[in-house]
Design a protein around this motif. Sequence first.
Motif, mmCIF file in Angstrom:
data_model
loop_
_atom_site.group_PDB
_atom_site.id
_atom_site.type_symbol
_atom_site.label_atom_id
_atom_site.label_comp_id
_atom_site.label_asym_id
_atom_site.label_seq_id
_atom_site.Cartn_x
_atom_site.Cartn_y
_atom_site.Cartn_z
ATOM 1 N N PRO A 117 -7.327 50.620 -7.151
ATOM 2 C CA PRO A 117 -6.208 49.973 -6.410
ATOM 3 C C PRO A 117 -6.711 49.470 -5.047
ATOM 4 C CG PRO A 117 -5.637 52.150 -7.348
ATOM 5 C CD PRO A 117 -6.955 51.913 -7.503
ATOM 6 N N ARG B 160 -1.115 50.582 -16.048
ATOM 7 C CA ARG B 160 -0.304 51.981 -16.043
ATOM 8 C C ARG B 160 0.778 51.544 -17.002
ATOM 9 N NH1 ARG B 160 -0.230 56.780 -13.182
ATOM 10 N NH2 ARG B 160 1.931 57.476 -13.339
ATOM 11 N N PRO C 268 -3.310 61.233 -9.142
ATOM 12 C CA PRO C 268 -2.381 60.489 -9.820
ATOM 13 C C PRO C 268 -3.070 59.375 -10.373
ATOM 14 C CG PRO C 268 -1.659 61.061 -7.416
ATOM 15 C CD PRO C 268 -3.110 61.381 -7.664
ATOM 16 N N SER D 62 -3.887 47.761 -11.489
ATOM 17 C CA SER D 62 -3.698 49.118 -11.803
ATOM 18 C C SER D 62 -2.099 49.245 -12.370
ATOM 19 C CB SER D 62 -4.083 49.979 -10.530
ATOM 20 O OG SER D 62 -5.226 49.815 -10.344
ATOM 21 N N ASN D 63 -1.662 48.603 -11.695
ATOM 22 C CA ASN D 63 0.128 48.770 -12.045
ATOM 23 C C ASN D 63 0.347 48.288 -13.497
ATOM 24 O OD1 ASN D 63 0.871 50.108 -9.496
ATOM 25 N ND2 ASN D 63 1.316 48.031 -8.776
ATOM 26 N N ARG E 199 -4.640 46.675 -6.960
ATOM 27 C CA ARG E 199 -3.370 47.190 -7.206
ATOM 28 C C ARG E 199 -2.425 46.424 -8.203
ATOM 29 N NH1 ARG E 199 1.450 45.543 -4.901
ATOM 30 N NH2 ARG E 199 0.519 44.122 -3.669
ATOM 31 N N ARG F 164 -3.735 55.682 -9.221
ATOM 32 C CA ARG F 164 -3.400 55.895 -7.671
ATOM 33 C C ARG F 164 -4.447 56.244 -6.857
ATOM 34 N NH1 ARG F 164 -0.098 52.905 -9.855
ATOM 35 N NH2 ARG F 164 2.160 53.021 -9.557
ATOM 36 N N SER F 165 -5.080 57.305 -7.533
ATOM 37 C CA SER F 165 -6.139 58.236 -6.561
ATOM 38 C C SER F 165 -7.687 57.428 -6.861
ATOM 39 C CB SER F 165 -6.386 59.448 -6.928
ATOM 40 O OG SER F 165 -6.354 59.702 -8.480
ATOM 41 N N GLU G 6 -1.965 64.615 -14.761
ATOM 42 C CA GLU G 6 -2.296 64.321 -13.791
ATOM 43 C C GLU G 6 -2.709 65.726 -12.888
ATOM 44 O OE1 GLU G 6 -0.350 60.101 -12.588
ATOM 45 O OE2 GLU G 6 0.709 61.942 -12.064
#
Length: 537
Positions: free
Chosen positions: A14, A111, A6, A107-108, A104, A9-10, A123
């Motif tokens: 994060p 995104r 993802p 990253s959010n 985190r 996320r991966s 993904e």
Amino acid sequence: MVGKGPVGRSGLTPMTMPGFAASFASRDKDDSPDVHFTDSLKAGYNLNNQAILRVLVDNAPKEIMYLEELGCRFDRTETGEVEQLPLPGHTRRRCCWMADNLGRIMSNALRMEMARRKVQIIEDLFITDLLVQDGRVIGAAGVHMDTGKAVTIAANAVILATGGSAALYPFRSSTPRATADGIALAYNAGTEIMDMEFMQFTPYVFIWPRAARSVCVPADTTLMAMGAKYLNSKGERFLERYDPERMEMTTRDIQARAMYVEILAGRGSEHGGVYLDCRGLTDYDGKTPAEIVKSQGGYVSDYLKIADVDILTQLLELAPAAHFGIGGVRINEKAETNLSGLFAAGEVAGGLHGANRLAGNSMPEIMVYGAVAGRSAADFVQQADPIKAEPCWEDGAIRTERAFSLLRGAKGKVRVREAKADIENIMFKNFGIIRNAEDMAQGLKELDRLQDEVLNDLRIDDQTPVMNYDWVEALEFERMITVSKILGLAALRREESRGVHYRSDIPEMKEEWRKNTVIKKQGDEMQILLADPDERW
């Protein structure tokens, strides 16, 4: 935007707690990008590419402001300036942070910005090869795990932002998916790889209790400034022997090596680490230790309490863990590689940090050089001729067939997880915190054995290509061998100790070795060269 898991996320971002180094001079009015530059150069033992470093320190504050435009809110001083906390190795306070979890939140926000700009995201696409035509990268080929089908993507420019290589080691602070895929992709495509011998181990990682293993201590660097002390089993504050002036505020390479020496000497903690004493800390800038911990990783301290660990009332058992691969794909200050059309940014790239990364420099690196790589790639596309996609499809199909052949042929005796564990153990034993020529030569022989014997004896029971994680790990294993050999060859070649590369048989640093190791593919062989850190190319 393609990710093998993802997107956002991966990866490692994060997981990042506070630590974005940028010179705002909020607390120390005599700070500046020039001072940040000097601190970074000293921490890197003068092996940094100074042109690359200059871009970082000059643009780090601008990227903080860009993140704030995206909705990230960095903590502020009582006068409204960006808050600045101390970091080990820095001579001024320049750690920018935001409550709870920097990585985190970043990253959010990024995104959401990709969604606003309608960036196409794919993904669970494992890229197996970069496609090269007439010395220019024209796309990539891989396997889409959602469908189990081969995918080829034609591209006028490609940016590698695949992270680092800490998963080559068994005890690490990173995710197990940090398997250096991007470095292997670049090497196999003909890109130069530099300074891979420099693997940074972080000293702030729990080894016990088991539920907390590999978790980083929240607010670690600020706790050091508040009076946290490393102790051995005799209760000695052992860093006095390794850096009596800076003690716990020394750089990570010295901390990690000191911890490892104490453990090897039999002065370690009950479960194989050393102790960190955070009891009785003093307040910092009017904030109590509890307030600092809550603001700089409260979610981690909450998890640790579930594991029955209270960092402010108990002796903590820590050990150095593989943390950050300092070397990588060789770039210049425009994030260009030696292959036309290929750019790299973040931990996959080398040249910025020299022989040791200064704490707090990884977050500005991904933001500053992410922006540099994007602009450079856009400029390249505007100026270069459009690619011819037809050969790209044919070449991609040939290359992905190798991945499917690996799946179909994996009917041997060795489980993939066991094979990866073999690499991890070889790397820690032979290319760990303290090295010597005999062990490294033996390690290279063991890696050759894995490549010649184990790779052809893997076992994957499930032959279904859809979401087959054993297959993904087999593909990672193949690339881990390649990158481990690059690291091992560079480490054996560097006949000195510098930064995070410490040789017990050659403990001194030598001025004639103020050189970068550069490795590139020459047929089926690895060719190693030496280059000047400030060489313009």
